[in-house]
Write an enzyme that holds these catalytic residues in place. Structure first.
Site, PDB file in Angstrom:
ATOM      1  CB  THR A 333      -0.939  -0.050   1.104  1.00 25.81           C
ATOM      2  OG1 THR A 333      -1.583   1.130   1.218  1.00 25.81           O
ATOM      3  CG2 THR A 333       0.024  -0.193   2.526  1.00 25.81           C
ATOM      4  CG  ASP A 334       1.168   5.591  -1.856  1.00 28.12           C
ATOM      5  OD1 ASP A 334       2.032   5.775  -1.511  1.00 28.12           O
ATOM      6  OD2 ASP A 334       0.426   6.774  -2.367  1.00 28.12           O
ATOM      7  CE  LYS A 335       3.963   8.819   4.028  1.00 26.65           C
ATOM      8  NZ  LYS A 335       3.265  10.233   3.892  1.00 26.65           N
ATOM      9  CB  THR A 633      -3.018   0.697  -2.740  1.00 28.31           C
ATOM     10  OG1 THR A 633      -2.221   1.210  -1.777  1.00 28.31           O
ATOM     11  CG2 THR A 633      -3.552  -0.598  -2.046  1.00 28.31           C
TER      12      THR A 633
END
Length: 902
Positions: A333-335, A633
């Site tokens: 996942t992206d942050k 993501t």
């Protein structure tokens, strides 16, 4: 030598502005028209090349290169040979639906690249022949001088020559949540993309200030073009479901073909049956064995899952992706914006003798200021810090579409919200202390100054700690008094706040005995009073923390891959419960690893920082090399190659780029990681329902086929004709199987570990269930047929009894197959669901027509039944359900009703 061949031009961030300008043979007046024309012919237009796209006709034909589709076409041919044209039309309709679905879903990569092409700036302000011109961006060439202003989209990759408070939003390339300040100094050759502060990249947005840069790359040679090239090179892998359905299709096809040949050889060579009569029977056997309705029911099951996801803010762009979510073992996942809100907030306040914490989320007004967990009353020092945060500020907070939005710099928006939490009324404050003069923030001095006059004449300063500390001789105390400044303390505190991933802003003040109407840098060079620090961070969403924990309980690893700084990534990672080594693994460290080393490293850490598109792609590939089913993501163009490569690409719908959305299979409308956890639950449920559909349909076909085989082997009368089999397959079986598509999640669905990616759709447990139910159905069909014959009924009545018995067994088996992990004999199980009741009602109506309508009797060779005969049919159905439930109990023990569907 071509311009682009020079080594310095391959790494323009490492060269001085003068050196780059000289290499590109440009000048302060820009290129001449003749130079620009020559270079345009040499380098081509500043646009991304269009990839070769197969014709629509070729893409449509490719949909038939599928074994299951071929089996369906063969089934249609068989039914046509039997003269059942209506059935042929139904099967062909299924074929058309499947091929059209595949055709519509094709071409996602081409759309992704097209969306990247649309991100290029349409026009650019340039200097040519010493004159300022506005040109179409595609006419830019290396060496052109481009003028940048706030609001401009950068038209090509530029080496910056001059900047004035220039800030550029680069989140689509780096993932950083705040604009980046630009300068003109050279940086190291291995500096990550986000640290190349002397560069402006194509497609990024100028948020403030001005600048001038020289074009160093155009078109496909830009960072944006390089990502487009990565997209064309990325091989999109098949989903687990598609691979398993392909295996199932091959298995079914081979089994049916071998069975048909064996029966044909046995009947002709050993039984001496007439070939034409035997061939018709074998065709009927093939019709019985092929689950014609399976593709349609699988498609509907997936589609229902898609609709359910849409109601939970997730749009599925490709049907099999909903099932693949249920097989995920890793989420990358992206942050920014996914685990966090993409809204900065003040999280810490540091004074000379006190550290405070600030609660809340983003720009929401809720939250309080506490010391050691207890709310604090604003003293004079806190009040002045809050006033400085509000007044030395050029941004505005507004409510748009039910959400707070910042107009301006995100950090200044966070300061405005902090001042409100400290009890400041901004409107009253601006009236009592109106601004008289200002010095805007610039990258060279790294501070902003405002002068105010009213109830007091005051000068307020906001900026980088290292800049302000040099200008201060005293520090403010809680009562508003002052004391000599303790520089070592402040430097130490600034490092500690920064180590927590927070961006540190310092504030200082100086009162004046007279109004200040003009300002220059000499006015703030010394003798300021240092107030304190604020630490700002884009905090994790509270629901994201809970969702990460839920995924981890479900055996799914969560890994954060961001372009942000390592300290910020590590701080957020710790808050949401991710594993780290000592800190985040950076893109530079990834570059130093071989593929084998990286494949091991991805198993031991969950946080990766300062990553480029290539790093994200390598990380996804490394995880897949470990037989992981990976979701990725992202929202930026830099995420697109990894989104395409992942088993499931998940794009952000609210703040995501069109390139990311087109490369992904799933789009989150709320940009919230918690929606991913909901999607995984739904994906696991869809897979469970698919298995229920298969375990429902295959035994029915198996029972029909085995009944015919026994009849041929033992020279018995066929209990069911081929036409009657096709009726059951395409009407009652499909209608009942569709009810399984609506089944809710069984309890503990998120407590099970992910299923292995290589796990066959037909597991040993499922094969045993198919074998058991096939045997029971065969015994039921033959038993009813023989019993009715012994009761003196005609062949038509006996076959009608056999067909209705088959349907009755399907109905009662439906109640049993609904629960994979629990018993059906509960009040809730007996009551069923609306979908179950509707499907049973529809099948009952169809069977009444099949049994009692004269023209149906004529078409299918059936006859009307009496009430006792119908009761006899129902008894067989109840017996089948009881035997299957007994098998469940013997195999796994009595399962409590609490484990039934929730």
């Amino acid at each position: 030598m071509a311009l682009s061949d020079h080594s310095l031009l391959k790494h323009p961030h490492t060269g001085s502005p003068e050196a780059i300008t000289e290499l590109l043979e440009s000048s302060a007046d820009g290129l001449t028209s003749a130079q620009a024309k020559q270079r345009l012919a040499s380098h081509g237009p500043n646009q991304l090349p269009e990839p070769p796209v197969p014709s629509a006709f070729r893409r449509f034909l490719a949909q038939f290169n599928n074994l299951l589709i071929m089996v369906l076409v063969a089934a249609a041919l068989i039914t046509a040979l039997l003269g059942h044209w209506l059935d042929t039309a139904v099967i062909l309709a299924v074929v058309v639906v499947n091929t059209v679905l595949g055709f519509v879903q094709e071409g996602k990569a081409e759309k992704a690249i097209a969306s990247i092409r649309n991100m290029l700036a349409p026009q650019a302000n340039v200097l040519r022949d010493g004159q300022r011109e506005k040109l179409p961006a595609e006419q830019l060439v290396p060496g052109d001088l481009v003028l940048l202003e706030a609001g401009d989209k950068v038209p090509a990759d530029l080496r910056l020559l001059q900047v004035s408070s220039l800030e550029i939003q680069e989140s689509l390339l780096t993932g950083e949540s705040v604009p980046v300040s630009k300068q003109t100094k050279a940086v190291a050759i291995d500096a990550p993309l986000g640290d190349r502060s002397g560069m402006a990249f194509s497609g990024t947005l100028v948020t403030s200030g001005q600048g001038r840069g020289i074009v160093v790359s155009t078109g496909a040679a830009t960072e944006l073009g390089r990502i487009g090239h990565l997209l064309t090179d990325v091989q999109q892998i098949s989903t687990p479901l598609l691979r398993q359905i392909s295996q199932l299709s091959k298995w079914l096809t081979g089994f049916i073909f071998a069975m048909a040949l064996s029966v044909l050889a046995f009947g002709y060579l050993l039984r001496g049956m007439p070939f034409d009569e035997l061939f018709v029977i074998v065709v009927g056997l093939s019709v019985a064995a092929i689950p014609e309705g399976l593709p349609a029911v699988l498609t509907v099951t997936l589609a229902i899952g898609v609709q359910a996801m849409a109601r939970r803010n997730a749009v599925v762009r490709r049907l099999p992706a909903i099932e693949t979510l249920g097989a995920l073992s890793v989420i990358c996942t992206d942050k920014t914006g996914t685990l966090t809100r993409n809204e900065m907030m003040v999280a810490s306040v540091v004074f000379a003798d006190q550290n405070l914490k600030v609660s809340g989320e983003g720009y929401e007004p809720a939250g309080e200021i506490t010391a050691q967990g207890h709310p604090v009353a604003p003293d004079r020092r806190l009040q002045w810090l809050a006033k400085a945060a509000a007044l030395c500020n050029d941004s505005e907070l507004v409510m748009q579409e039910g959400q707070w939005q910042v107009l301006g710099d995100p950090m200044e928006g966070a300061l405005l919200r902090f001042s409100g939490k400290a009890g400041i009324d901004l409107a009253k404050l601006q009236q009592s202390l109106p601004r008289q003069a200002q010095i805007p923030f610039d990258a060279r001095h790294r501070y902003m100054v405002t002068a105010h006059s009213g109830e007091v004449d005051v000068l307020l300063v906001k900026g980088a700690p290292e800049s302000l500390l040099e200008m201060c001789s005293t520090q403010m105390l809680a009562d508003g008094g002052t004391a000599p400044i303790e520089l070592d303390y402040w430097h130490r505190e600034a490092q500690e706040i920064a180590a927590q991933g927070q961006r540190v802003l310092a504030f200082a003040i100086r009162t004046s005995s007279t109004p200040i109407t003009e300002l220059d840098h000499q006015d703030v060079a010394s003798e300021l009073v240092f107030i304190g620090f604020t630490g700002l961070i884009d905090p994790p969403r509270s629901e994201a923390i809970e969702a990460v924990q839920e995924c981890q309980r479900a055996g799914i690893e969560v890994k954060m891959i961001t372009g942000d700084h390592a300290g910020t990534a590590a701080a957020i990672g710790r808050q949401i419960g991710l594993r780290l080594t000592e800190t985040a693994l950076t893109g530079q460290q990834i570059d130093e690893m071989s593929d084998e080393q990286l494949s091991q490293a991805v198993l031991s850490t969950d946080v990766f920082a300062r990553t480029s598109p290539e790093h994200k792609l390598r990380l996804v590939t490394a995880l897949q090399a470990q037989n992981k089913v990976v979701a990725m993501t992202g929202d930026g163009v830099n995420d697109s190659p990894a989104l395409k490569r992942a088993d499931v690409g998940i794009a952000m719908g609210r703040n995501g780029s069109e390139a990311a959305k087109e490369a992904a299979e799933l789009v989150l409308l709320d940009d919230n990681f918690a929606s991913i956890a909901v999607a995984i639950r739904k994906g696991r449920t869809v897979y469970d329902n698919l298995r229920k559909v298969i375990s429902f349909l295959l035994p029915i076909n198996g029972g029909e086929s085995l009944s015919l085989i026994i009849a041929i082997l033992f020279a018995l009368t066929l209990p069911i004709t081929a036409a009657q089999i096709l009726w059951v397959n395409m009407v009652s079986s499909v209608a009942l199987a569709l009810a399984l598509a609506f089944e809710k999640s069984e309890s503990a669905v998120m407590q099970r570990p992910p299923r292995p990616a290589a796990q066959a759709l037909l597991s040993a447990e499922l094969l045993w269930r198919i074998l058991l139910v096939t045997t029971l159905f065969t015994l039921g069909v033959f038993g009813q047929f023989i019993l009715t014959q012994q009761q003196g009924s005609s062949l038509e009545v006996s076959r009608t009894m056999a067909v209705n018995t088959l349907v009755a067994m399907e109905v009662f088996y439906l109640f049993s197959v609904r629960y994979s992990y629990g018993t059906s004999i509960t009040l809730r199980g007996v009551m069923g669901t609306p979908a179950v009741l509707w499907s049973i009602g529809a099948v009952t109506v169809f069977q009444l027509l099949f049994t009692y309508v004269p023209w149906m009797n004529l078409a299918f060779g059936t006859a009307a039944l009496s009430a006792p005969q119908l009761l006899q049919v129902a008894v067989f159905g109840v017996l089948v359900m009881l035997l299957i439930e007994l098998e469940k109990w013997l195999r796994s023990g009595l399962i409590s009703p609490s484990r039934a569907s929730c």
